[in-house]
Design an enzyme around this catalytic site. Structure first.
Site, short mmCIF file in Angstrom:
data_model
loop_
_atom_site.label_atom_id
_atom_site.label_comp_id
_atom_site.label_asym_id
_atom_site.label_seq_id
_atom_site.Cartn_x
_atom_site.Cartn_y
_atom_site.Cartn_z
N HIS A 17 -3.22 25.93 -21.72
CA HIS A 17 -3.61 27.32 -22.00
C HIS A 17 -5.13 27.48 -21.95
O HIS A 17 -5.65 28.38 -21.27
CB HIS A 17 -3.10 27.73 -23.37
CG HIS A 17 -3.39 29.16 -23.72
ND1 HIS A 17 -2.56 30.20 -23.38
CD2 HIS A 17 -4.45 29.73 -24.36
CE1 HIS A 17 -3.08 31.34 -23.79
NE2 HIS A 17 -4.22 31.09 -24.39
N GLU A 18 -5.84 26.61 -22.66
CA GLU A 18 -7.30 26.72 -22.69
C GLU A 18 -7.91 26.38 -21.35
O GLU A 18 -8.94 26.95 -20.96
CB GLU A 18 -7.87 25.83 -23.79
CG GLU A 18 -7.37 26.15 -25.20
CD GLU A 18 -7.57 27.61 -25.58
OE1 GLU A 18 -8.53 28.23 -25.08
OE2 GLU A 18 -6.76 28.13 -26.36
N HIS A 21 -8.14 29.50 -19.20
CA HIS A 21 -9.35 30.30 -19.46
C HIS A 21 -10.58 29.64 -18.83
O HIS A 21 -11.39 30.31 -18.18
CB HIS A 21 -9.58 30.42 -20.97
CG HIS A 21 -8.52 31.20 -21.69
ND1 HIS A 21 -8.17 32.48 -21.34
CD2 HIS A 21 -7.75 30.88 -22.78
CE1 HIS A 21 -7.22 32.93 -22.16
NE2 HIS A 21 -6.95 31.97 -23.03
#
Length: 364
Positions: A17-18, A21
């Site tokens: 997820h990170e 980004h």
């Protein structure tokens, strides 16, 4: 051990997820000064040419930090076009939504690996009884009777359920046709066999309910995929089913909060349930990873403070207004949301830990 495998899966999903980004920002040449897994005090860190990579004490998520409002990054001019806040709304929306997109892509890839590596599900090697994968709430008739997740119901009122696909329909029919009438269930828990009495509660349509999920008792059979096209097709169908089911589940949580709030699980409960799933069939660990990854994507899409959806909501307001909301308003809302989110996480960890069987035995 299944528990460590599940923890590794959860950690991997946070990283995915990170990383979504992070990569969305770096590919647009946007400055990124922090990449952290967890919150709170730093346990380990590495300082790269521009970005600090860190592991932190509280593993309840992670974050990608930008130097826009970081005093330690004062060497970057405020009008630098590569600061996140100086980019157009679309560029910032791509960065914010990239974590959700990464989790969805990862879930589909995991399903591809499952079907391609383990094969296509082809029935079940049935064992006697019906598995209880989850007790819906601690106030349900099943929980009051002492039934726990992982139990196998072998018989009801002296009638053996047997080892076949008819076991679940037979059990459901017996429960639904006996509202407010006690039933004797024969339970297998690990190597122990015992009996309990449970009284189904009447539902809105008058049928009996005991508040459990039911699943076949046995192990899955697999066959090799006929072609790579079948693997992609099955993965897409399973992805769609999980995604739709997840969205429907959150809709029910919002519209029927009182009856479904007990189903909210924190990290401890997720690890416990995932370990049980992986222990019965190692291929299920891939399905577990896909389900949690999709859940993580849907949760982060919600327009709530401290979540990606909340930040996208601010961007939407900015696009309509032609200018962003004042910084102190955004910071206040986000910080409040973060504290509430961390508070909820800590509450769920404490609640789920106290409900672990090993902990409950200590106080018996």
């Amino acid at each position: 051990m299944p528990v460590f495998a599940v923890i590794a899966v959860l950690a991997l999903l946070i990283v995915v997820h990170e990383l979504g980004h992070f990569m969305a920002a770096r590919l647009q040449n946007i400055h990124v000064n922090r990449f952290s897994i967890g919150f709170g005090p730093i346990l380990w860190k590495y300082q790269g040419p521009e970005t600090e990579y860190a592991l932190r004490a509280f593993p309840l998520g992670g974050f990608v930090g930008f130097p826009d409002d970081d005093p330690e990054s004062s060497n970057i001019p405020e009008n630098d076009p590569n600061l996140l806040r100086n980019r157009p709304v679309l560029d910032r929306a791509i960065v914010i939504s990239a974590g959700v997109i990464a989790n969805l892509i990862f879930a589909y890839l995991v399903l591809l690996v499952q079907f391609g590596g383990f094969g296509v599900p082809d029935g079940i090697n049935y064992q006697p009884g019906v598995l209880v994968p989850q007790v819906v709430s601690q106030e349900s008739a099943a929980a009051v009777a002492g039934i726990k997740s992982g139990d196998i119901i072998l018989a009801i009122d002296g009638k053996e359920l047997g080892a076949s696909e008819q076991a679940i329909p037979a059990l459901k029919e017996a429960i639904e046709s006996h509202p407010n009438q006690p039933l004797k269930l024969k339970i297998q828990r690990d190597t122990e066999t015992f009996s309990v009495r449970v009284t189904p509660a009447p539902s809105a349509d008058g049928t009996g309910r005991i508040g459990v999920q039911l699943a076949p008792s046995g192990t899955a059979k697999y066959r090799p995929a006929k072609s790579i096209a079948e693997v992609f097709s099955l993965a897409a169908n399973r992805f769609e089913a999980i995604f739709v089911g997840t969205v429907q589940g959150f809709y029910q949580l919002i519209t029927n909060f009182g009856d479904t709030v007990g189903q909210i699980a924190g990290p401890v409960k997720i690890v416990e349930q995932g370990a049980k799933v992986a222990q019965s069939d190692s291929a299920n660990l891939f399905l577990f990873a896909a389900i949690i990854s999709i859940n993580l994507a849907v949760i982060n899409s919600l327009p709530l403070p401290a979540l990606d959806g909340g930040q996208l909501a601010f961007l939407l307001l900015e696009a309509f207004r032609g200018k962003p909301l004042p910084t102190h308003i955004q910071d206040g809302v986000m910080q409040t949301g973060l504290m509430l989110l961390l508070g909820l996480g800590i509450f769920l960890i404490i609640r789920d830990t106290t409900q672990l069987e090993v902990i409950q035995r200590l106080f018996q």
